[in-house]
Design a protein around this motif. Structure first.
Motif, mmCIF file in Angstrom:
data_model
loop_
_atom_site.group_PDB
_atom_site.id
_atom_site.type_symbol
_atom_site.label_atom_id
_atom_site.label_comp_id
_atom_site.label_asym_id
_atom_site.label_seq_id
_atom_site.Cartn_x
_atom_site.Cartn_y
_atom_site.Cartn_z
ATOM 1 N N PHE A 2 0.852 -1.181 0.000
ATOM 2 C CA PHE A 2 0.000 0.000 0.000
ATOM 3 C C PHE A 2 0.886 1.229 0.000
ATOM 4 N N LYS A 19 -2.866 0.511 -4.299
ATOM 5 C CA LYS A 19 -2.155 -0.763 -4.296
ATOM 6 C C LYS A 19 -1.084 -0.726 -5.369
ATOM 7 N N ASP A 43 -5.684 -8.260 -4.156
ATOM 8 C CA ASP A 43 -4.431 -8.572 -4.844
ATOM 9 C C ASP A 43 -4.631 -9.515 -6.026
ATOM 10 N N ASP A 158 0.594 -4.644 4.584
ATOM 11 C CA ASP A 158 -0.417 -5.450 3.904
ATOM 12 C C ASP A 158 -1.112 -6.356 4.903
#
Length: 185
Positions: A2, A19, A43, A158
């Protein structure tokens, strides 16, 4: 990873998380980077929509990527075993964690080298995304010249996620074959 972005609008500031998908090698060199997805994007969705995924699916690239349990296990994307049943599964998971640790270290070194990645940029979104990608170039040059002695790595923020439901049976069989051939004594 991030990256916080600080966006100005009239008289107040909003922090937005973006992201950044990064693929790095064992020497912490960034091999692929995509910075354009909102922080709320999963993700695995970012990966599924990437050029590298398409190239791996078509067989244009040979090799394996390691991903956490948030990704589906594929022939080219190996994930940990969520419920290891034996010593070989545990050895595989241990090797997997050790190898993936390089990614965490890469993020820590990269953020330490470029604190704006950890603490935010005060630029327009499109410029910010370009800056994030651009910092990968001097990072790679520093890696190439052995300049990795940064103290106090910044931890990766994360959050672990639940595994996706679309594990590929071929991927699971391939992972088991690797375990059988390399982690069984």
């Amino acid at each position: 990873m991030f990256v916080p972005l600080i966006l100005q609008k009239q008289s107040y500031a909003t922090i937005v998380k973006m992201k950044v998908k990064v693929i790095c090698d064992a020497k912490m060199k960034i091999r692929s980077i995509v910075a354009r997805w909102p922080g709320s994007t999963h993700d695995s969705r970012i990966f599924r929509n990437s050029t590298i995924n398409d190239r791996l699916e078509r067989g244009a690239i040979r090799g394996h990527l390691l991903g956490d349990s948030g990704y589906a296990c594929k022939k080219y994307l190996l994930t940990p075993i969520l419920n290891p049943r034996n010593a070989a599964d545990r050895r595989y998971n241990r090797a997997h964690v050790l190898a993936r640790n390089v990614v965490e270290r890469t993020f820590g070194v990269w953020k330490k080298r470029f604190p704006c990645l950890a603490f935010g940029l005060r630029t327009k979104l499109q410029k910010t995304l370009k800056i994030i990608v651009a910092t990968a170039v001097p990072h790679n040059l520093a890696v190439q010249h052995g300049e990795l002695d940064l103290e106090g790595e910044i931890p990766n923020d994360d959050v672990p996620v639940d595994p996706p439901a679309d594990d590929d049976m071929t991927g699971n069989r391939w992972r088991q074959l690797i375990i059988d051939n390399h982690f069984t004594r």
